[in-house]
Design an enzyme around this catalytic site. Structure first.
Site, PDB file in Angstrom:
ATOM      1  N   ASP A   1       0.536  -1.201  -0.412  1.00 45.91           N
ATOM      2  CA  ASP A   1      -0.003   0.212  -0.086  1.00 45.91           C
ATOM      3  C   ASP A   1       0.605   0.953  -0.501  1.00 45.91           C
ATOM      4  OD1 ASP A   1      -1.899  -2.239  -0.009  1.00 45.91           O
ATOM      5  OD2 ASP A   1      -1.816  -1.960   2.252  1.00 45.91           O
TER       6      ASP A   1
ATOM      7  N   LYS B   1       2.619   2.426  -5.109  1.00 41.54           N
ATOM      8  CA  LYS B   1       3.068   1.299  -6.093  1.00 41.54           C
ATOM      9  C   LYS B   1       3.020   1.952  -7.372  1.00 41.54           C
ATOM     10  CE  LYS B   1       3.846  -1.908  -4.164  1.00 41.54           C
ATOM     11  NZ  LYS B   1       3.016  -2.123  -3.002  1.00 41.54           N
ATOM     12  N   GLY B   2       0.820   1.751  -7.439  1.00 40.04           N
ATOM     13  CA  GLY B   2       0.528   2.038  -8.512  1.00 40.04           C
ATOM     14  C   GLY B   2       0.737   3.436  -9.167  1.00 40.04           C
TER      15      GLY B   2
ATOM     16  N   ASN C   1      -4.757 -10.606  -4.716  1.00 35.22           N
ATOM     17  CA  ASN C   1      -5.401 -10.015  -3.209  1.00 35.22           C
ATOM     18  C   ASN C   1      -4.456  -8.749  -3.651  1.00 35.22           C
ATOM     19  OD1 ASN C   1      -2.587 -10.864  -3.987  1.00 35.22           O
ATOM     20  ND2 ASN C   1      -1.983 -11.174  -1.878  1.00 35.22           N
ATOM     21  N   ALA C   2      -3.814  -8.035  -4.241  1.00 36.85           N
ATOM     22  CA  ALA C   2      -2.732  -6.943  -4.439  1.00 36.85           C
ATOM     23  C   ALA C   2      -4.167  -5.952  -4.961  1.00 36.85           C
ATOM     24  CB  ALA C   2      -2.140  -6.887  -5.024  1.00 36.85           C
ATOM     25  N   GLY C   3      -3.478  -4.892  -4.798  1.00 39.49           N
ATOM     26  CA  GLY C   3      -5.075  -3.391  -5.343  1.00 39.49           C
ATOM     27  C   GLY C   3      -3.600  -2.076  -5.347  1.00 39.49           C
ATOM     28  N   HIS C   4      -3.352  -1.459  -6.653  1.00 41.07           N
ATOM     29  CA  HIS C   4      -3.137  -0.529  -7.234  1.00 41.07           C
ATOM     30  C   HIS C   4      -4.336   0.807  -7.782  1.00 41.07           C
ATOM     31  CE1 HIS C   4       0.529  -2.690  -7.924  1.00 41.07           C
ATOM     32  NE2 HIS C   4       0.398  -2.705  -6.850  1.00 41.07           N
TER      33      HIS C   4
ATOM     34  N   ARG D   1       3.274 -28.753  -6.495  1.00 42.16           N
ATOM     35  CA  ARG D   1       3.828 -29.416  -7.426  1.00 42.16           C
ATOM     36  C   ARG D   1       2.004 -29.816  -8.231  1.00 42.16           C
ATOM     37  NH1 ARG D   1       9.594 -32.646  -6.915  1.00 42.16           N
ATOM     38  NH2 ARG D   1       8.317 -32.385  -4.489  1.00 42.16           N
TER      39      ARG D   1
ATOM     40  N   GLN E   1       2.318  -5.840  -3.398  1.00 39.94           N
ATOM     41  CA  GLN E   1       2.781  -5.613  -2.119  1.00 39.94           C
ATOM     42  C   GLN E   1       3.644  -4.943  -1.308  1.00 39.94           C
ATOM     43  OE1 GLN E   1       2.050  -9.633  -2.920  1.00 39.94           O
ATOM     44  NE2 GLN E   1      -0.426  -9.317  -2.377  1.00 39.94           N
TER      45      GLN E   1
ATOM     46  N   THR F   1      -9.992  -4.405  -0.145  1.00 38.48           N
ATOM     47  CA  THR F   1     -10.754  -5.638   0.822  1.00 38.48           C
ATOM     48  C   THR F   1     -11.469  -4.242   1.259  1.00 38.48           C
ATOM     49  OG1 THR F   1      -9.234  -5.202   2.830  1.00 38.48           O
ATOM     50  CG2 THR F   1      -9.037  -7.086   1.159  1.00 38.48           C
TER      51      THR F   1
ATOM     52  N   ARG G   1      -6.082   0.260   7.288  1.00 42.04           N
ATOM     53  CA  ARG G   1      -4.533   0.190   7.607  1.00 42.04           C
ATOM     54  C   ARG G   1      -4.466   0.903   9.122  1.00 42.04           C
ATOM     55  NH1 ARG G   1      -4.162   2.452   0.976  1.00 42.04           N
ATOM     56  NH2 ARG G   1      -5.002   0.311   0.675  1.00 42.04           N
TER      57      ARG G   1
ATOM     58  N   LEU H   1       3.834  12.624   0.821  1.00 45.57           N
ATOM     59  CA  LEU H   1       3.568  13.456   1.999  1.00 45.57           C
ATOM     60  C   LEU H   1       3.109  14.769   2.195  1.00 45.57           C
ATOM     61  CD1 LEU H   1       6.834  15.223   3.435  1.00 45.57           C
ATOM     62  CD2 LEU H   1       6.947  16.737   0.863  1.00 45.57           C
TER      63      LEU H   1
ATOM     64  N   SER I   1       5.847  12.543  -4.147  1.00 45.23           N
ATOM     65  CA  SER I   1       4.460  12.483  -4.664  1.00 45.23           C
ATOM     66  C   SER I   1       3.733  13.082  -3.111  1.00 45.23           C
ATOM     67  CB  SER I   1       3.532  10.999  -4.748  1.00 45.23           C
ATOM     68  OG  SER I   1       2.529  11.027  -4.574  1.00 45.23           O
TER      69      SER I   1
END
Length: 431
Positions: free
Chosen positions: A14, A17-18, A39-42, A144, A225, A302, A306, A333, A414
């Protein structure tokens, strides 16, 4: 000269990164996702329009960029196809610019059921997963047993293997977790349809990505992540199930380490964490609530709130080392604008006075006390500033102190959610 650049999160995900991938993608020909799942979200905000991506690389918003989902990503076909359709509704021609590795393991409905049943059974010891089946899918990969996307095009064999795998999963669901089994016949019908719809996207992404490199084009690798959730090097056992560090690029795409030119680490100007696990600088006071509200700290995937705390330079230095970070991006910032005093954790100390020796496991982090440095705040808005010369003096001092503690330059700052709200201090990342 072209460059191959990796973007990784330096904390527990979080980090923003996106937005950074979206920004750097302007100069890239390809953006490649190398691990994780849906499970990731950008979250990207371009011209005040919000887009939330889960599997598709953040470069998809640039018409000149080819996007690749590498073999290290576990893919839910239904989630991927839903995401494609949502982007197409916004006029983005995804199918013309997206390729998916034939070697991606598939997330099955039974993986989701196992994930959720395990969390429910674990009680107070739960990991805090998203419940989307990512962990069980990676477990089957290691064992496997996985059904990979390319397997769907040998349907008779794939069908038999899916039936066998469901028998194993359903045995666990019924006899260990004591919950209802998952219907394999419904899954078979769905996956036969998914296979047809996904077929034009399925490629040998390893060869395609190396094609960009061989043509002298810029390639950008995007992680999900953050480094502190790495299955090997993070805050075990409260981690994700994949290699979130820069090393995951090599195994998750087939792109060898000697080809990587830059590693860009992304961190917020404070710290956040979703789910369970130690969080040394966590704040459970009004400042923590301020971070959550001002920073809109709710998970893109989700919606979970946070946990928030002060910037943790000790954990970040660990991330610098494990990723060989060459440049940092400091996001949000502007969230610090209203604080009279700002703290940075610059050391850990055990309660018995022993020095911390870099053991970033759960037991060690529960036993330490963070040691803070205190800086003056700037008490004025930095939102949407794009020129470093316009930052308040105390904000510049904060950035410099982060650089000093981590011994890595901050190349990008940013100052807001929009793509344009960015200060680029180092424009050589792709030059």
């Amino acid at each position: 000269m072209a460059k191959n650049v990796v973007v990784v999160g330096m904390a527990w995900g979080d980090e923003g990164k996106g937005k950074i991938v979206d920004l750097l993608a302007e100069k890239a020909s390809a953006v490649v996702r190398f691990q994780g799942g849906h499970n990731a979200g950008h979250t990207l905000v371009v011209n005040n329009v919000k887009q939330i991506l889960h599997l598709i690389p953040s470069g998809i918003l640039h018409e000149h960029v080819q996007c690749y989902i590498g073999n290290g990503v576990v893919v839910s076909p239904s989630a991927l196809l839903d995401e494609i359709k949502q982007l197409e509704e916004h006029g983005i021609n995804v199918r013309a610019r997206l390729s998916v590795s034939h070697a991606c393991p598939i997330v099955l409905p039974s993986h989701i059921a196992l994930d959720q049943a395990r969390e429910a059974k674990s009680g107070d010891r739960k990991i805090g997963t998203t419940g989307r089946g990512i962990g069980p899918a990676y477990e089957d990969k290691a064992a496997r047993r996985s059904i990979r996307i390319g397997d769907l095009y040998q349907w008779d064999d794939a069908k038999e293997r899916i039936v066998d795998l469901f028998a194993y999963h359903n045995f666990l669901l019924q006899h260990y977790y004591e919950v209802e089994p998952v219907d394999v016949e419904e899954t078979l019908a769905d996956f036969a349809r998914f296979a047809v719809e996904m077929r034009p996207l399925v490629k040998d992404t390893l060869a395609a990505v190396h094609g960009h490199r061989e043509r002298g084009e810029n390639v950008l690798f995007e992680g999900a992540q953050g480094a502190m959730l790495d299955v090997d090097l993070g805050t075990f056992p409260y981690v994700t199930s994949s290699s979130t560090s820069a090393g995951g690029v090599c195994t998750g795409t087939g792109f060898g380490p000697r080809y990587i030119d830059e590693v860009v680490g992304v961190t917020k100007a404070y710290a956040t964490r979703v789910g369970e696990g130690a969080f040394p600088t966590e704040l459970q006071d009004e400042t923590g609530k301020y971070f959550a509200e001002k920073g809109n700290e709710f998970g893109a995937t989700t919606g979970r709130e946070r946990r928030c705390g002060w910037l943790d330079a000790v954990a970040l230095k660990h991330a610098v080392h494990m990723n060989s970070v060459s440049t940092m991006c400091l996001t949000k910032l502007d969230v610090l604008d209203s604080l009279e005093k700002i703290r940075i954790c610059s050391a850990y100390e055990f309660s018995n006075g022993q020095a911390f020796r870099g053991e970033f496991g759960e037991r060690s982090l529960r036993a330490i006390e963070p040691k803070y440095e205190e800086l003056d705040g700037w008490m004025e808005s930095t939102e949407d500033i794009v020129d470093v010369g316009e930052l308040p003096e105390e904000a510049i001092k904060f950035v410099h102190r982060v650089e000093d503690l981590l011994e890595v330059p901050v190349g990008i700052v940013s100052t807001g959610a929009n793509r344009a709200a960015t200060i680029v201090r180092d424009d050589t990342i792709f030059n």
